[in-house]
Design a protein around this motif. Structure first.
Motif, PDB file in Angstrom:
ATOM      1  N   ASP A  25       0.832  -1.194   0.000  1.00 30.44           N
ATOM      2  CA  ASP A  25       0.000   0.000   0.000  1.00 30.44           C
ATOM      3  C   ASP A  25       0.868   1.247   0.000  1.00 30.44           C
ATOM      4  O   ASP A  25       1.720   1.419   0.854  1.00 30.44           O
ATOM      5  CB  ASP A  25      -0.909   0.018   1.233  1.00 30.44           C
ATOM      6  CG  ASP A  25      -1.864  -1.166   1.203  1.00 30.44           C
ATOM      7  OD1 ASP A  25      -2.270  -1.550   0.098  1.00 30.44           O
ATOM      8  OD2 ASP A  25      -2.165  -1.710   2.292  1.00 30.44           O
ATOM      9  N   SER A  66     -10.922  -5.682   5.707  1.00 29.57           N
ATOM     10  CA  SER A  66      -9.688  -5.487   4.973  1.00 29.57           C
ATOM     11  C   SER A  66      -9.369  -6.754   4.213  1.00 29.57           C
ATOM     12  O   SER A  66      -9.825  -7.836   4.567  1.00 29.57           O
ATOM     13  CB  SER A  66      -8.554  -5.133   5.932  1.00 29.57           C
ATOM     14  OG  SER A  66      -7.336  -5.630   5.448  1.00 29.57           O
ATOM     15  N   GLU A  67      -8.611  -6.608   3.172  1.00 29.59           N
ATOM     16  CA  GLU A  67      -8.298  -7.758   2.345  1.00 29.59           C
ATOM     17  C   GLU A  67      -6.969  -8.393   2.726  1.00 29.59           C
ATOM     18  O   GLU A  67      -6.471  -9.263   2.042  1.00 29.59           O
ATOM     19  CB  GLU A  67      -8.258  -7.342   0.874  1.00 29.59           C
ATOM     20  CG  GLU A  67      -9.618  -7.252   0.230  1.00 29.59           C
ATOM     21  CD  GLU A  67     -10.380  -8.558   0.371  1.00 29.59           C
ATOM     22  OE1 GLU A  67      -9.925  -9.558  -0.195  1.00 29.59           O
ATOM     23  OE2 GLU A  67     -11.424  -8.557   1.054  1.00 29.59           O
ATOM     24  N   SER A  68      -6.382  -7.936   3.819  1.00 35.40           N
ATOM     25  CA  SER A  68      -5.045  -8.425   4.151  1.00 35.40           C
ATOM     26  C   SER A  68      -5.072  -9.891   4.560  1.00 35.40           C
ATOM     27  O   SER A  68      -6.092 -10.427   4.981  1.00 35.40           O
ATOM     28  CB  SER A  68      -4.449  -7.592   5.274  1.00 35.40           C
ATOM     29  OG  SER A  68      -5.072  -7.931   6.479  1.00 35.40           O
ATOM     30  N   ASP A 125     -13.166  -4.220  11.516  1.00 42.12           N
ATOM     31  CA  ASP A 125     -12.593  -3.602  10.321  1.00 42.12           C
ATOM     32  C   ASP A 125     -12.591  -4.587   9.164  1.00 42.12           C
ATOM     33  O   ASP A 125     -12.251  -5.749   9.337  1.00 42.12           O
ATOM     34  CB  ASP A 125     -11.132  -3.191  10.597  1.00 42.12           C
ATOM     35  CG  ASP A 125     -11.063  -1.799  11.157  1.00 42.12           C
ATOM     36  OD1 ASP A 125     -12.130  -1.197  11.392  1.00 42.12           O
ATOM     37  OD2 ASP A 125      -9.940  -1.303  11.371  1.00 42.12           O
ATOM     38  N   ARG A 152      -6.145 -10.435   8.134  1.00 45.99           N
ATOM     39  CA  ARG A 152      -7.578 -10.323   8.359  1.00 45.99           C
ATOM     40  C   ARG A 152      -8.311 -11.584   7.940  1.00 45.99           C
ATOM     41  O   ARG A 152      -9.232 -12.046   8.583  1.00 45.99           O
ATOM     42  CB  ARG A 152      -8.133  -9.130   7.586  1.00 45.99           C
ATOM     43  CG  ARG A 152      -7.996  -7.834   8.313  1.00 45.99           C
ATOM     44  CD  ARG A 152      -8.872  -7.861   9.541  1.00 45.99           C
ATOM     45  NE  ARG A 152      -8.406  -6.850  10.482  1.00 45.99           N
ATOM     46  CZ  ARG A 152      -9.096  -6.485  11.553  1.00 45.99           C
ATOM     47  NH1 ARG A 152     -10.247  -7.060  11.827  1.00 45.99           N
ATOM     48  NH2 ARG A 152      -8.611  -5.576  12.372  1.00 45.99           N
TER      49      ARG A 152
END
Lengths: 347, 347
Positions: B132, B208-210, B206, B213
């Motif tokens: 990012d 998130s695409e991490s 939250d 996660r």
DNA sequence: TTGTAGGCGTTATCAA
DNA sequence: TTGATAACGCCTACAA
């Protein structure tokens, strides 16, 4: 919006209606043009998507690339498995990153011995470990660029070393001060063979300047000093610092008679393997068997039991080597990194 | 005998009384000249100490360098300490060495954010982990060169991934099938903070695409499926996969009430730290505490007790990524590497 | 089968 | 303060 070919300095110059020299100066020599113009150029470049001069061209022109090469003895893949090398490379990277240099890992014995000319790229080299007859090493020398050697010496270059003899002697004496009488040595790269095996009496007296030999000599000297002796058949050769190889040697050593009660390992990885085999065989360390390592890799202190070893400051060696290389003065100083006996539970 | 400046193709040509093209062809296009002449030229070059074309010049001219770049998320120094990254890089190196390519490690967040233009050098890039707002990543994209992403997806490039959700779900279920009821999760990079800390209820939701996660969601899903629950205050955030950081989190988790009897770790390094802290606190694993990891690093199987974890084939990922990158077809295939539950003694 | 020459993208020198 | 120009070392049409 975005073309297929990256922008070149020349194209940008013509778009902005200034000469190529001015663009170049905007990036490299701020004092050669007015701050205002520079500002404008830089922000325009940003907008256009031009991110500065092409490295190959600049490198060709200036004769420098901002890349530092590290020449390793074995394949890259192997060095990534080796905790000691990783610590060393970590030290190097820290310094290089601080100085905005890139790291290029080079390996002599890569399967493809085909010359790629890569040695022309780096501005300087750190040579890690003896490089006998490595063609890439020869070519690096030909470049006449700054060189720092690590773990071996050459009259021509600065170097970073430890006192292998003293370190090995000290830890061997620590082992011998306990009540041990039947010993084995698990050595690394003692001879030229890619098999795990014992060495012969003849090989015991080979003279060599290698790190392994210096340690081996120190071990043996310590043993003799303590009125003990060790036979060549109690000395194992392990080709690479790999856990699996070490395990094989450990198994041989721990299952041969008479039973050993002290094992000198030339690396922590080897000592770790000994610990594991000992556990499998229900030999308790340190009660029935004392084990010492070498290196002090991170895993050494987490092992069961924690490993007694000697810290050779691999990371520091990397830092010092990189600093010496980047040092403008390029003196031919021989740096000696102090080692430290780390007594934990395995002995 | 040896001059200060390395020889150039042109000099060699004039010494040997042939044209530069002939020398060049001798090195690059054997079919363009007689075998005899080529032999002669090559051996003369050898004798003179000319080891082939200069890389910067060739690279400038041909637009390729034989170098492959690997873009890492954090500093190089950090990645050298990380066993997972090392396995991954090992896989990459094996393939590159086989194909006579060089490996250049690039890090986005190097302290010096100054552009060096290094991104112009490699012929292709492996991007390891989400990048990012990494300026170097942007510049790499601008090069319009082959790219393979690993551990994240982009519609534009081929990628190599694992099914993080499935893998995490499977191992969490394995833990939950034992008699555990009080849980903690030790997570990696859950939030944007460089401190070891617990997360808050808000942060728990939250999106998130991490990778982290996806694993966290899977853990929680498994927990709910088993009619258990976990509070945000039982979930730790660890910024980097470092043993010391993990140890701090482990200490907090193991010394808070009510006593946990199951710990889900998002990496083996974290799990190793838990093992160590548990031992210090005289908590026996797996009797009083079950621990699971993730990754299957080499140290996992040598730990006491050996770690139950999920093998994510880091090395294989490296190999596949490198192969996909070198593959001429450059399809946009999304590769999924299978994971495998590895049941050992910690759970 | 071999040679000639132009240009790859920069930077440094020098002149304007 | 800025611009024209000649290298840097090599590769490859194309000509011989």
């Amino acid at each position: 919006m975005q073309s297929n070919k990256p922008l070149t300095l020349k194209k940008v110059a013509s778009i902005l209606n200034v000469s190529t020299a001015t663009i170049s100066n905007a990036f490299n020599r701020p004092d050669q043009l007015s701050a205002r113009l520079r500002e404008r150029i830089l922000s325009e470049c940003e907008r256009l998507g031009y991110h500065g001069p092409n490295l190959a061209a600049r490198s060709l022109r200036k004769g420098e690339s901002g890349v530092i090469g590290v020449l390793l003895t074995d394949s890259l893949a192997y060095h990534f498995t080796d905790a000691v090398a990783n610590q060393f490379l970590q030290g190097i990277s820290e310094v290089l990153e601080k100085n905005n240099k890139q790291l290029l890992m080079l390996s002599g014995c890569s399967s493809g011995q085909i010359a790629t000319g890569i040695e022309a790229l780096p501005d300087g080299f750190i040579i890690y470990g003896t490089q006998d007859h490595n063609p890439l090493f020869e070519r690096i020398i030909r470049q006449n660029k700054p060189i720092v050697t690590v773990d071996f010496d050459s009259p021509d270059y600065p170097s970073v070393n430890i006192d292998n003899h003293a370190a090995a002697f000290e830890i061997a004496n620590h082992l011998l001060a306990q009540s041990v009488d039947t010993l084995a040595i698990l050595g690394l790269r003692l001879i030229h063979s890619d098999r795990v095996c014992r060495i012969t009496q003849d090989e015991l007296y080979d003279q060599s300047e290698s790190v392994s030999r210096r340690r081996l000599d120190a071990y043996i000297e310590a043993i003799k000093n303590n009125n003990l002796d060790i036979d060549a058949e109690r000395i194992w050769h392990i080709p690479l610092n790999l856990y699996e190889q070490a395990k094989q040697a450990a198994k041989e050593a721990l299952t041969s008679l008479p039973r050993v009660n002290g094992i000198i390992c030339m690396s922590d990885t080897i000592a770790l393997a000994v610990l594991s085999v000992a556990q499998e065989l229900n030999i308790s360390v340190p009660q029935d068997l004392k084990v010492i390592g070498f290196d002090d890799i991170p895993e050494a202190k987490r092992a069961t039991p924690p490993l007694t070893t000697v810290c050779q400051g691999s990371k520091l060696k990397g830092q010092l080597a990189a600093e010496a290389l980047l040092d403008k003065h390029q003196n031919t100083t021989k740096l000696m990194v102090p080692t430290e006996l780390v007594i934990r539970k395995s002995c």
